[in-house]
Design an enzyme around this catalytic site. Structure first.
Site, PDB file in Angstrom:
ATOM      1  N   ASP A  91       0.811  -1.232   0.000  1.00  0.00           N
ATOM      2  CA  ASP A  91       0.000   0.000   0.000  1.00  0.00           C
ATOM      3  C   ASP A  91       0.842   1.278   0.000  1.00  0.00           C
ATOM      4  O   ASP A  91       0.328   2.354  -0.311  1.00  0.00           O
ATOM      5  CB  ASP A  91      -0.913   0.028   1.237  1.00  0.00           C
ATOM      6  CG  ASP A  91      -1.820  -1.183   1.317  1.00  0.00           C
ATOM      7  OD1 ASP A  91      -2.061  -1.816   0.278  1.00  0.00           O
ATOM      8  OD2 ASP A  91      -2.283  -1.503   2.434  1.00  0.00           O
ATOM      9  N   ARG A 103     -15.670  -1.142 -24.822  1.00  0.00           N
ATOM     10  CA  ARG A 103     -16.188  -1.178 -23.450  1.00  0.00           C
ATOM     11  C   ARG A 103     -15.475  -0.185 -22.547  1.00  0.00           C
ATOM     12  O   ARG A 103     -14.350   0.218 -22.816  1.00  0.00           O
ATOM     13  CB  ARG A 103     -15.938  -2.560 -22.842  1.00  0.00           C
ATOM     14  CG  ARG A 103     -16.911  -3.602 -23.274  1.00  0.00           C
ATOM     15  CD  ARG A 103     -16.575  -4.919 -22.614  1.00  0.00           C
ATOM     16  NE  ARG A 103     -17.400  -5.973 -23.163  1.00  0.00           N
ATOM     17  CZ  ARG A 103     -17.125  -7.264 -23.072  1.00  0.00           C
ATOM     18  NH1 ARG A 103     -16.030  -7.662 -22.452  1.00  0.00           N
ATOM     19  NH2 ARG A 103     -17.928  -8.160 -23.578  1.00  0.00           N
TER      20      ARG A 103
HETATM   21  O1  F6P Z   1      -2.345  -4.008   3.374  1.00  0.00           O
HETATM   22  C1  F6P Z   1      -2.198  -4.808   2.248  1.00  0.00           C
HETATM   23  C2  F6P Z   1      -3.536  -5.239   1.711  1.00  0.00           C
HETATM   24  O2  F6P Z   1      -3.311  -6.018   0.554  1.00  0.00           O
HETATM   25  C3  F6P Z   1      -4.508  -4.101   1.410  1.00  0.00           C
HETATM   26  O3  F6P Z   1      -4.232  -3.451   0.201  1.00  0.00           O
HETATM   27  C4  F6P Z   1      -5.827  -4.841   1.443  1.00  0.00           C
HETATM   28  O4  F6P Z   1      -6.900  -3.995   1.768  1.00  0.00           O
HETATM   29  C5  F6P Z   1      -5.611  -5.846   2.530  1.00  0.00           C
HETATM   30  O5  F6P Z   1      -4.218  -6.032   2.655  1.00  0.00           O
HETATM   31  C6  F6P Z   1      -6.267  -7.180   2.264  1.00  0.00           C
HETATM   32  O6  F6P Z   1      -6.028  -8.003   3.357  1.00  0.00           O
HETATM   33  P1  F6P Z   1      -6.335  -9.550   3.403  1.00  0.00           P
HETATM   34  O7  F6P Z   1      -5.315 -10.251   2.549  1.00  0.00           O
HETATM   35  O8  F6P Z   1      -6.197  -9.909   4.834  1.00  0.00           O
HETATM   36  O9  F6P Z   1      -7.720  -9.723   2.852  1.00  0.00           O
END
Ligand code: F6P
Length: 342
Positions: free
Chosen positions: A128, A163
């Site tokens: 992120d 699309r």
């Molecule tokens: O923080 C990394 C991340 O991939 C985010 O982008 C996402 O919202 C979250 O983790 C998803 O988490 P999980 O793999 O626990 O569903």
């Protein structure tokens, strides 16, 4: 010295490269021993350990995920969690711990350092890129490259079928992946959590593009983006750090775009594909530099510190600086992206 290491939170490309670098530096250059705790903070709480040697960590630089496995465990939500961590440090005769993670894992490390005197050094990781006090976290570049490749592929279908394709990407409450991935892939509109989605603006921009002869569009939307006036979802399950599971905005938006433009619109969710596979060269190098510096900080007993990238230099900063607030998208970058909307 004897050093523990753990990986917490979502996995991300480059974690194994850090593990390899920490072990190489600590064992070869300092004569230290390294032990891995399994599954994030659950490892020291349950005392789940594995030895890490030059042999077992060789050849790891290109491998995604984490050989130590991971979890989203919050020790402060577990009976005697912090105390059990300190007991594991003692029973394994560890002088220090290197904790690799995002805001949650590093946030716990910070609290453990402050409240329990844990000798800890943090390594910031997350696709992120939302940790403060570092220009980039490793894993982000790999995720962006995956998004870029996906958009390249979506272009051919969007163009062939006339699309609109809405591509939902990760990033939680920050628009870094959406903005970088969108710019790199040549997206025609990018929507990020930092700016509420103005549907009229999106629809106008797509119509404008089609009016100038482009019969297709690619819209990138971050999973954390919200429509203007969208109510917060109630009764959602939270993880032990209080996070909701995001996702679904792509589908909602695709329906609205189709309704208001009349153009056939589909949604694609890239999901965990963005966290998978081998790290890019940039992430391998950054992870290696972070690992070597983290090992050095341990030897210098500079605890409560986090390694970080500042410009082209790796430096250490107080962990608190990394976790006290979220690093949201640079709006100057978004302005660059906007030049290509519509
Ligand atoms: O923080 C990394 C991340 O991939 C985010 O982008 C996402 O919202 C979250 O983790 C998803 O988490 P999980 O793999 O626990 O569903």
């Amino acid at each position: 010295m004897r050093i523990g290491i753990l990986t917490g939170g979502g996995d991300c490309p480059g974690l194994n490269a850090v593990i390899r670098a920490v072990v190489r530096r600590s064992v070869s250059n300092y004569g230290s021993e390294v032990v891995g705790f399994l599954e994030g903070w659950r490892g020291p709480i349950e005392n789940m350990v594995m030895p890490l040697t030059l042999q077992s960590t060789g050849g790891l630089i290109q491998r995604g995920g984490t050989i130590l496995r991971t979890s989203r465990t919050n020790p402060f939500k577990i009976e005697r969690g912090p105390e059990r961590i300190m007991e594991s440090m003692k029973s394994n005769r560890l002088d220090a711990l290197i904790a690799m993670g995002g805001e949650d894992t590093c946030g716990v490390a910070h609290k453990m350092h402050q409240q329990h005197n844990l000798n800890v050094v943090c390594v910031p990781k997350t696709i992120d890129n939302d940790l403060n006090a570092t220009d980039f976290t490793f894993g982000f570049d790999t995720a962006v490259n995956i998004v870029m490749e996906a958009i390249d592929r979506l272009h051919t279908t969007a163009e062939s079928h006339n699309r609109v394709l809405v591509c939902e990407v990760m990033g939680r409450h920050a628009g870094w992946i959406a903005c970088y991935g969108g710019i790199a892939g040549g997206a025609d509109h990018i929507l990020v959590p930092e700016i509420p989605i103005d549907l009229t603006n999106v629809v106008e921009s797509i119509k404008k593009r089609h009016a100038r002869g482009k019969d297709y569009s690619i819209v990138v939307v971050a999973e954390g983006a919200k429509l203007e006036h969208q109510e917060a979802l109630k009764d959602q399950e939270l993880d032990s750090f209080g996070h909701v599971r995001l996702g679904g905005i792509g589908e909602t938006l695709a329906k609205l775009i189709e309704k208001h433009t009349g153009y056939e619109t589909r949604a694609i969710v890239l999901g965990h594909i963005q966290r998978g596979g081998s790290p890019t060269a940039f992430d391998r190098v950054l992870a290696t530099r972070f690992g070597v510096l983290a090992a050095d900080l341990v030897q210098q007993k500079k605890f409560g510190r986090m390694v970080s990238l500042q410009g082209s230099f790796v430096k250490d900063v107080p962990v608190a600086d990394g976790v006290d607030s979220l690093k949201t998208l640079d709006m100057d970058l978004y302005k660059v992206a906007e030049v290509f909307f519509g």
